[in-house]
Design a protein around this motif. Structure first.
Motif, PDB file in Angstrom:
ATOM      1  N   ILE A  10     -37.078  36.594  54.284  1.00  0.00           N
ATOM      2  CA  ILE A  10     -37.526  36.289  55.636  1.00  0.00           C
ATOM      3  C   ILE A  10     -38.469  37.384  56.119  1.00  0.00           C
ATOM      4  N   VAL A  23     -41.221  32.510  59.289  1.00  0.00           N
ATOM      5  CA  VAL A  23     -40.021  32.464  58.473  1.00  0.00           C
ATOM      6  C   VAL A  23     -40.325  31.808  57.145  1.00  0.00           C
ATOM      7  N   GLN A  24     -39.921  32.478  56.078  1.00  0.00           N
ATOM      8  CA  GLN A  24     -40.104  31.915  54.749  1.00  0.00           C
ATOM      9  C   GLN A  24     -38.763  31.391  54.276  1.00  0.00           C
ATOM     10  N   THR A  25     -38.631  30.088  54.256  1.00  0.00           N
ATOM     11  CA  THR A  25     -37.338  29.501  53.894  1.00  0.00           C
ATOM     12  C   THR A  25     -37.172  29.388  52.387  1.00  0.00           C
ATOM     13  N   TYR A  31     -41.170  23.193  55.693  1.00  0.00           N
ATOM     14  CA  TYR A  31     -39.917  23.719  56.248  1.00  0.00           C
ATOM     15  C   TYR A  31     -40.108  25.112  56.851  1.00  0.00           C
ATOM     16  N   ASP A  32     -41.030  25.868  56.299  1.00  0.00           N
ATOM     17  CA  ASP A  32     -41.361  27.158  56.911  1.00  0.00           C
ATOM     18  C   ASP A  32     -41.886  26.944  58.332  1.00  0.00           C
ATOM     19  N   ALA A  35     -38.984  26.008  60.576  1.00  0.00           N
ATOM     20  CA  ALA A  35     -38.165  27.186  60.867  1.00  0.00           C
ATOM     21  C   ALA A  35     -38.892  28.148  61.807  1.00  0.00           C
TER      22      ALA A  35
ATOM     23  N   TYR B   6     -29.872  30.353  51.114  1.00  0.00           N
ATOM     24  CA  TYR B   6     -30.861  30.896  52.042  1.00  0.00           C
ATOM     25  C   TYR B   6     -30.197  31.256  53.355  1.00  0.00           C
ATOM     26  N   LEU B   9     -30.225  29.543  59.590  1.00  0.00           N
ATOM     27  CA  LEU B   9     -31.224  29.514  60.659  1.00  0.00           C
ATOM     28  C   LEU B   9     -30.730  30.202  61.923  1.00  0.00           C
TER      29      LEU B   9
END
Lengths: 196, 196
Positions: A10, A23-25, A31-32, A35, B6, B9
């Motif tokens: 992250i 945010v790097q999921t 999805y990034d 997030a 991961y 959130l």
């Protein structure tokens, strides 16, 4: 099976005065982007404030919000992706949800054109911020689409649930929520002014 | 095939706050939790904010929600003044006086016009906000701090309102007035400390 904690993946960036928590999921740009929206308090608060305002205004306002907000958000982001210099100041994002929160607290039912203008302006400001952050992170259109889909999901669910509340106590709770948003915005403006 | 876990959130906000705070001040861990804890860190603040809820419950509608809406907004205004270094003389005396006056209002079951009650609460909220604004930790994340700060304040009012609901019962009315007397006595102690 190996379970690996990738919390170190992250990353956060403070870009152009906007608190953009990129945010790097690990699931890809879409999805990034989703997030990123969820990890940016200003973005969450403006959607929450607009959801409260729509719910207080009735079903027509809610339907209007579901369509207008995600589209305007995406349009703002697209503009920032196309025009690299376009980045809103942090104070604009604060004012947008603070003003909306104040309208919620006052339970002011705006005329439809003014209401639509408020949604478009708020969404465009935050969308532009999102687009700029996506550009800097290299997430581009996929990230922006993810963020806009997040907005659409919340806009579809939250006001629809809130608008069903008809008891006066429920409306009062929403207005109190609006006052909290307005108060938080006032404090944040103080922080912003102090930071210079 | 490895399964990758991961980061949840829900941790984004606290992680983001911490990261941004650390970016400028490595020794300062501030953010949402710092904002949540600040209003409850001083008993003089706590009893005054609970007293607002007590008085609102005693006054009934619409004061029961107007006062807790007015207080955070006025307090945020005071917080902004504190953040910007705008001087407000006699802050500690004002805070102690707020507990005394609000306690006496509950003790006397005073029922002034709504606007008078709003002004009383709003003026005292400025003192509380100013004190918080000048005491804010350097390097704290303004966004998350502000949100936590306002939520904690609102929850303290909610505690006061919940306690104040005993006003509905015959035995509850004298008990509530006794609580007002205790708040006023606490305020007198704080006033003595402020003047000593």
């Amino acid at each position: 099976m190996i379970a690996t904690d990738h919390c170190s993946l992250i990353t956060f960036h403070h870009a152009a005065g906007v608190l953009a928590h990129l945010v790097q999921t690990g699931f890809g740009g879409f999805y990034d982007g989703m997030a990123h929206w969820a990890a940016t308090p200003e973005d969450v608060m403006v959607v929450g404030a607009l959801a409260l305002l729509a719910a207080l205004g009735g079903k027509d306002r809610v339907r209007s919000l579901v369509v207008t907000l995600p589209l305007a958000w995406f349009a703002g982001g697209a503009l920032a992706l196309v025009i690299p210099l376009l980045v809103p100041g942090q104070v604009m994002t604060i004012v947008s949800f603070g003003l909306t929160g104040l309208l919620v607290a006052l339970d002011r039912r705006l005329p439809v054109p003014l209401y639509q203008a408020l949604i478009i302006a708020a969404a465009a400001i935050h969308g532009v911020g999102n687009g700029g952050a996506m550009r800097e992170a290299g997430l581009g259109w996929l990230g922006l689409t993810g963020a806009s889909v997040s907005v659409f999901i919340i806009t579809s669910l939250l006001p629809a649930l809130l608008v069903r509340i008809e008891k006066p106590a429920g409306r009062i709770a929403m207005r109190v929520g609006g006052s909290w948003l307005a108060a938080a915005a006032l404090l944040m403006i103080g922080w912003w002014l102090r930071a210079g | 095939m490895p399964i990758t876990f991961y980061f949840p959130l829900s941790t984004f906000y606290s992680a983001a706050g911490g990261t941004l705070a650390h970016a400028s001040h490595p020794d300062t861990a501030a953010g949402l939790l710092s904002g949540l804890s600040h209003p409850v860190s001083g008993p003089d603040h706590v009893i005054a904010m609970i007293a607002v809820g007590l008085w609102g419950a005693q006054l009934g509608k619409p004061a029961v929600w107007v006062l807790p809406v007015a207080f955070p907004i006025a307090m945020a205004l005071g917080g902004m003044m504190g953040l910007l270094g705008v001087p407000l003389p006699g802050v500690e005396i004002g805070i102690a006086a707020s507990a005394i006056v609000l306690g006496i209002m509950v003790l006397a079951a005073a029922r002034p016009p709504l606007w008078v009650a709003g002004v009383i609460v709003g003026v005292f909220a400025l003192f509380h906000g100013h004190a918080h604004g000048t005491e804010l930790p350097e390097g704290a994340n303004g966004t998350l701090y502000s949100i936590g700060f306002v939520i904690a304040t609102g929850l303290l009012h909610a505690v006061g309102i919940a306690i104040g609901l005993i006003h509905r019962w015959d035995w509850g009315r004298p008990a509530l007035r006794t609580a007002g007397a205790l708040v006023a006595a606490g305020g007198a102690v704080f006033l003595y400390q402020a003047l000593a």
